[in-house]
Design a protein around this motif. Structure first.
Motif, PDB file in Angstrom:
ATOM      1  N   LEU A   7      62.836  24.208   2.438  1.00 20.88           N
ATOM      2  CA  LEU A   7      61.693  23.312   2.609  1.00 20.88           C
ATOM      3  C   LEU A   7      60.863  23.685   3.831  1.00 20.88           C
ATOM      4  CD1 LEU A   7      63.250  19.863   1.678  1.00 20.88           C
ATOM      5  CD2 LEU A   7      61.623  21.218   0.356  1.00 20.88           C
ATOM      6  N   ALA A   8      61.510  24.108   4.905  1.00 23.10           N
ATOM      7  CA  ALA A   8      60.785  24.524   6.111  1.00 23.10           C
ATOM      8  C   ALA A   8      59.951  25.766   5.836  1.00 23.10           C
ATOM      9  CB  ALA A   8      61.763  24.775   7.246  1.00 23.10           C
ATOM     10  N   ILE A   9      60.492  26.710   5.100  1.00 21.26           N
ATOM     11  CA  ILE A   9      59.751  27.929   4.760  1.00 21.26           C
ATOM     12  C   ILE A   9      58.553  27.591   3.873  1.00 21.26           C
ATOM     13  CG2 ILE A   9      59.884  30.092   3.449  1.00 21.26           C
ATOM     14  CD1 ILE A   9      62.768  30.357   4.528  1.00 21.26           C
ATOM     15  N   LEU A  10      58.737  26.709   2.907  1.00 21.11           N
ATOM     16  CA  LEU A  10      57.629  26.294   2.045  1.00 21.11           C
ATOM     17  C   LEU A  10      56.551  25.571   2.847  1.00 21.11           C
ATOM     18  CD1 LEU A  10      59.507  25.093  -1.145  1.00 21.11           C
ATOM     19  CD2 LEU A  10      58.024  27.081  -0.912  1.00 21.11           C
ATOM     20  N   TYR A  11      56.965  24.722   3.781  1.00 22.43           N
ATOM     21  CA  TYR A  11      56.010  23.986   4.611  1.00 22.43           C
ATOM     22  C   TYR A  11      55.185  24.940   5.467  1.00 22.43           C
ATOM     23  CZ  TYR A  11      54.123  20.924   8.193  1.00 22.43           C
ATOM     24  OH  TYR A  11      53.286  20.278   9.050  1.00 22.43           O
ATOM     25  N   VAL A  12      55.831  25.877   6.126  1.00 17.77           N
ATOM     26  CA  VAL A  12      55.124  26.829   6.992  1.00 17.77           C
ATOM     27  C   VAL A  12      54.167  27.688   6.169  1.00 17.77           C
ATOM     28  CG1 VAL A  12      55.458  28.857   8.458  1.00 17.77           C
ATOM     29  CG2 VAL A  12      56.879  26.838   8.781  1.00 17.77           C
ATOM     30  N   THR A  13      54.600  28.106   5.003  1.00 22.21           N
ATOM     31  CA  THR A  13      53.733  28.901   4.130  1.00 22.21           C
ATOM     32  C   THR A  13      52.508  28.095   3.703  1.00 22.21           C
ATOM     33  OG1 THR A  13      55.654  30.114   3.314  1.00 22.21           O
ATOM     34  CG2 THR A  13      53.648  30.208   1.980  1.00 22.21           C
ATOM     35  N   ALA A  14      52.713  26.854   3.316  1.00 23.61           N
ATOM     36  CA  ALA A  14      51.597  26.003   2.893  1.00 23.61           C
ATOM     37  C   ALA A  14      50.640  25.728   4.046  1.00 23.61           C
ATOM     38  CB  ALA A  14      52.126  24.691   2.326  1.00 23.61           C
ATOM     39  N   VAL A  15      51.177  25.467   5.220  1.00 24.48           N
ATOM     40  CA  VAL A  15      50.325  25.172   6.374  1.00 24.48           C
ATOM     41  C   VAL A  15      49.462  26.366   6.728  1.00 24.48           C
ATOM     42  CG1 VAL A  15      50.404  24.779   8.865  1.00 24.48           C
ATOM     43  CG2 VAL A  15      51.716  23.326   7.351  1.00 24.48           C
ATOM     44  N   PHE A  16      50.021  27.554   6.773  1.00 21.15           N
ATOM     45  CA  PHE A  16      49.228  28.718   7.121  1.00 21.15           C
ATOM     46  C   PHE A  16      48.240  29.094   6.024  1.00 21.15           C
ATOM     47  CE2 PHE A  16      52.561  29.451  10.332  1.00 21.15           C
ATOM     48  CZ  PHE A  16      51.728  29.460  11.434  1.00 21.15           C
ATOM     49  N   THR A  17      48.586  28.847   4.778  1.00 25.82           N
ATOM     50  CA  THR A  17      47.655  29.097   3.685  1.00 25.82           C
ATOM     51  C   THR A  17      46.457  28.166   3.784  1.00 25.82           C
ATOM     52  OG1 THR A  17      49.472  29.773   2.269  1.00 25.82           O
ATOM     53  CG2 THR A  17      47.418  29.170   1.179  1.00 25.82           C
ATOM     54  N   ILE A  18      46.705  26.901   4.047  1.00 29.07           N
ATOM     55  CA  ILE A  18      45.618  25.926   4.175  1.00 29.07           C
ATOM     56  C   ILE A  18      44.800  26.210   5.431  1.00 29.07           C
ATOM     57  CG2 ILE A  18      45.127  23.475   4.538  1.00 29.07           C
ATOM     58  CD1 ILE A  18      47.573  22.891   2.763  1.00 29.07           C
ATOM     59  N   ALA A  19      45.468  26.592   6.508  1.00 29.56           N
ATOM     60  CA  ALA A  19      44.749  26.897   7.754  1.00 29.56           C
ATOM     61  C   ALA A  19      43.818  28.090   7.559  1.00 29.56           C
ATOM     62  CB  ALA A  19      45.738  27.176   8.871  1.00 29.56           C
ATOM     63  N   LEU A  20      44.286  29.115   6.886  1.00 31.84           N
ATOM     64  CA  LEU A  20      43.436  30.280   6.653  1.00 31.84           C
ATOM     65  C   LEU A  20      42.293  29.971   5.692  1.00 31.84           C
ATOM     66  CD1 LEU A  20      46.059  33.155   6.568  1.00 31.84           C
ATOM     67  CD2 LEU A  20      44.436  32.583   8.371  1.00 31.84           C
ATOM     68  N   ALA A  21      42.532  29.097   4.731  1.00 24.82           N
ATOM     69  CA  ALA A  21      41.449  28.688   3.831  1.00 24.82           C
ATOM     70  C   ALA A  21      40.360  27.955   4.614  1.00 24.82           C
ATOM     71  CB  ALA A  21      41.994  27.803   2.719  1.00 24.82           C
ATOM     72  N   THR A  22      40.776  27.129   5.563  1.00 22.85           N
ATOM     73  CA  THR A  22      39.813  26.426   6.416  1.00 22.85           C
ATOM     74  C   THR A  22      38.997  27.422   7.226  1.00 22.85           C
ATOM     75  OG1 THR A  22      41.268  24.508   6.566  1.00 22.85           O
ATOM     76  CG2 THR A  22      39.605  24.737   8.277  1.00 22.85           C
ATOM     77  N   LEU A  23      39.647  28.417   7.784  1.00 27.35           N
ATOM     78  CA  LEU A  23      38.956  29.420   8.590  1.00 27.35           C
ATOM     79  C   LEU A  23      38.017  30.271   7.734  1.00 27.35           C
ATOM     80  CD1 LEU A  23      38.756  30.446  11.476  1.00 27.35           C
ATOM     81  CD2 LEU A  23      40.580  32.051  10.952  1.00 27.35           C
ATOM     82  N   ARG A  24      38.441  30.639   6.531  1.00 24.52           N
ATOM     83  CA  ARG A  24      37.604  31.451   5.641  1.00 24.52           C
ATOM     84  C   ARG A  24      36.345  30.715   5.210  1.00 24.52           C
ATOM     85  NH1 ARG A  24      41.269  32.137   1.518  1.00 24.52           N
ATOM     86  NH2 ARG A  24      43.122  32.498   2.728  1.00 24.52           N
ATOM     87  N   LYS A  25      36.414  29.385   5.149  1.00 22.23           N
ATOM     88  CA  LYS A  25      35.245  28.600   4.746  1.00 22.23           C
ATOM     89  C   LYS A  25      34.295  28.359   5.903  1.00 22.23           C
ATOM     90  CE  LYS A  25      37.077  26.373   0.701  1.00 22.23           C
ATOM     91  NZ  LYS A  25      37.126  25.120  -0.044  1.00 22.23           N
TER      92      LYS A  25
END
Length: 65
Positions: free
Chosen positions: A9-27
């Motif tokens: 669950l921790a690995i999934l959370y970290v992956t999701a957080v960084f994916t969402i963070a990078l999507a925010t930066l790309r926009k």
């Protein structure tokens, strides 16, 4: 078994957080990206918002070429 579930669950959370963070930066929402380290819900908001006009224009230019 409980430790395995928490690690997974921790690995999934970290992956999701960084994916969402990078999507925010790309926009183009750089302020939301940086403040998102303190308040992670800002990453979700930034990922759901429309891209900034500068990013949208840059994307349009690359698709025309």
């Amino acid at each position: 078994m409980s430790t395995f579930v928490w690690i997974t669950l921790a690995i999934l959370y970290v992956t999701a957080v960084f994916t969402i963070a990078l999507a925010t930066l790309r926009k183009g929402h750089t302020a939301l990206f940086w403040f998102g380290f303190l308040f992670p819900f800002l990453w979700i908001a930034g990922a759901l918002m429309e891209p900034t006009s500068r990013v949208a224009a840059a994307e349009a230019r690359t698709h025309l070429q």
